[in-house]
Write an enzyme that holds these catalytic residues in place. Structure first.
Site, mmCIF file in Angstrom:
data_model
loop_
_atom_site.group_PDB
_atom_site.id
_atom_site.type_symbol
_atom_site.label_atom_id
_atom_site.label_comp_id
_atom_site.label_asym_id
_atom_site.label_seq_id
_atom_site.Cartn_x
_atom_site.Cartn_y
_atom_site.Cartn_z
ATOM 1 N N ASP A 87 32.935 22.952 -40.580
ATOM 2 C CA ASP A 87 34.324 23.061 -39.683
ATOM 3 C C ASP A 87 35.236 21.699 -40.396
ATOM 4 O O ASP A 87 34.300 21.359 -40.223
ATOM 5 C CB ASP A 87 33.734 23.100 -38.036
ATOM 6 C CG ASP A 87 32.825 21.543 -37.968
ATOM 7 O OD1 ASP A 87 31.621 20.869 -38.134
ATOM 8 O OD2 ASP A 87 33.402 21.291 -36.545
ATOM 9 N N GLU A 150 30.353 19.944 -35.309
ATOM 10 C CA GLU A 150 30.560 18.475 -36.197
ATOM 11 C C GLU A 150 31.771 17.759 -34.590
ATOM 12 O O GLU A 150 31.593 16.760 -34.531
ATOM 13 C CB GLU A 150 30.068 18.102 -37.006
ATOM 14 C CG GLU A 150 30.031 16.711 -37.249
ATOM 15 C CD GLU A 150 31.357 15.296 -36.978
ATOM 16 O OE1 GLU A 150 30.880 14.486 -36.696
ATOM 17 O OE2 GLU A 150 32.135 15.993 -37.271
HETATM 18 ZN ZN LIG Z 1 32.753 14.581 -41.115
#
Ligand SMILES: [Zn+2]
Length: 466
Positions: A87, A150
């Site tokens: 992501d 994340e």
């Molecule tokens: Zn990162």
């Protein structure tokens, strides 16, 4: 094996695959969330792209409901984990070429995620592929663990480790080289209270958007009817700005006297690198005639935190040799007359400091002003023993591949490595390299992409070999 040759031979496909991977706009998208795509379609598309490739290559692949997956290679009892994420943060403005075109200029690939973390993810994927192609026998299994959340809430790794074994050791290619072995504990607190009075000097006070940033601007709106003498106030404010070496303005708008103070932003992990506009403006307002609710908002800011980012005023100052000082950043200050007020804190502490003591002290001090606190985030400090085999092996690999000393870093920030029990952050940014992460024109140079692929190949080999 000469890993550099193996990487160089594959330069064309590594670059092409990295480009294709970067062209998928894998940004969290709540609008397209579904059971198969818990963080939206585009993240799922990038995820499928990588998992499909790995399956075709003959790797064992396991998908945990679109949250996180692993690509596994090798045999053995123990597991070496490499924690990556696919992501990315949104592209944003001011790019020379569109953020998801992955255009190559000057031997650099320009794209959101080039360094954080899709470029390094491809480098680690190729590390596994090169070792697999070479027919290397391992003593451990290696898992490339693919996270998908994340940049937001780490729901990916939380979900993954509910179902999967924790690797016995590993690294996250998601910060800096050489090796980050220790990170402070990180907490976010919000202290708030309801406001009932509809009269008073301060109509509103706003400063800061994110707890982990030093607010660079603060605005207070004062009721003009409560200001005795506007030109006197203007003089006082001007003197205060000069005295504190900062800029600001006083404007009359509608029925308000609007005070604006400009500070200087910095990452919340070192508040002293910035100038907290909100705290400084509070330091001015405290000199004015305030009602009890206003005092209860302004006084703790000034008494507890103005010119003290170390917690000395509230007896929680603590320091250790590895990780340095406990730090406090007041990232958000908000006051709305007749409604509510909030103070948001990002606090980082080294090992040895007690979270309970910290929390109790904050609670007690704020309680005196009628504020109640809530802990929004708490991650404990993460530190590896400097003599742990993981640290030793990665140091050796780094030193032999770069010819530079593998200095061990301790930081105030939080990296993905803390999701592993025994983990360090290892790359991808080399010392002295320009940090373009989360900025416009994020790029990875092809030279650098290949160099990190060599290091990761060698690192995985050394960690997993028989
Ligand atoms: Zn990162």
């Amino acid at each position: 094996m000469n890993w550099k040759n193996e990487v160089d031979k594959r330069k064309g496909t590594i670059v092409k695959d990295t480009q294709s991977f970067l062209q998928i706009e894998s940004v969290l998208d709540e609008k397209t969330v579904s059971k198969q795509a818990p963080f939206g379609e585009k993240i799922r598309e990038a995820y499928d792209w990588l998992l499909h490739k790995a399956k075709q290559e003959g790797f064992k692949v396991k998908d945990h409901d679109g949250y996180a997956a692993h690509i596994e290679w090798g045999t053995g009892e123990e597991i070496v984990g490499i924690l990556c994420h696919i992501d990315v943060v949104p592209g944003g403005d001011d790019w020379t070429s569109p953020a998801f075109n992955a255009e190559i200029r000057d031997e650099k690939i320009y794209a959101r995620g080039a360094l954080d973390d899709k470029g390094p993810t491809m480098a680690c994927y190729y590390a596994l592929k090169i070792l697999k192609d070479a027919g290397i026998e391992t003593g451990k299994r290696v898992r490339l663990i693919i996270g998908t959340d994340e940049e937001s809430q780490w729901r990916c790794v939380d979900h993954y480790f509910k179902h999967e074994e924790m690797p016995s050791l590993g690294f996250a290619p998601d910060a800096d080289f050489p090796i980050i072995y220790a990170e402070k504990g990180i907490c976010d607190f919000i202290y708030e209270t309801k406001l009932t009075s509809n009269t008073g000097l301060v109509r509103s006070f706003h400063s800061g958007h994110r707890l982990n940033m030093v607010p660079d601007r603060a605005v207070a709106k004062l009721d003009i009817k409560q200001v005795e003498n506007t030109s006197k106030l203007r003089n006082l404010f001007h003197q205060y700005l000069v005295h504190n070496d900062c800029k600001g303005s006083l404007n009359i708008r509608d029925s308000n006297v609007e005070l604006t103070l400009n500070g200087f932003s910095a990452h919340g992990m070192e508040p002293e690198d910035g100038v907290n506009a909100g705290l400084l403006l509070a330091g001015f307002l405290i000199k004015l005639p305030l009602n009890i609710e206003e005092k209860n908002f302004i006084t703790p800011l000034v008494a507890m935190f103005l010119k003290d980012s170390r917690g000395e005023n509230i007896d929680i100052a603590y320091s250790d040799e590895q990780l340095g000082d406990l730090t406090i950043n007041i990232g958000q200050m908000m006051y709305e007359q007749g409604s509510e007020s909030k103070i948001g804190i990002n606090l980082r502490y080294p090992e040895g400091a007690s979270f309970d003591v910290i929390k109790r002290s904050l609670d007690d001090h704020f309680q005196a002003y009628g504020y109640v606190g809530d802990t929004r985030v708490h991650e404990t400090p993460h530190a590896m023993d400097k003599d742990h085999e993981l640290v030793k092996i990665l140091s050796k690999v780094y030193e032999e591949e770069t010819g530079e000393q593998a200095e061990l870093l301790a930081i105030g920030g939080g990296t993905y490595a803390r999701a592993l029990n025994a983990g360090v952050a290892f790359g991808p940014l080399f010392p002295g390299q320009k940090d373009v992460i989360h900025q416009a024109d994020e790029y990875i140079s092809i030279k650098h992409l290949l160099a990190m692929t060599v290091i990761y190949t060698r690192a995985v080999y050394e960690l997993a070999k028989r």
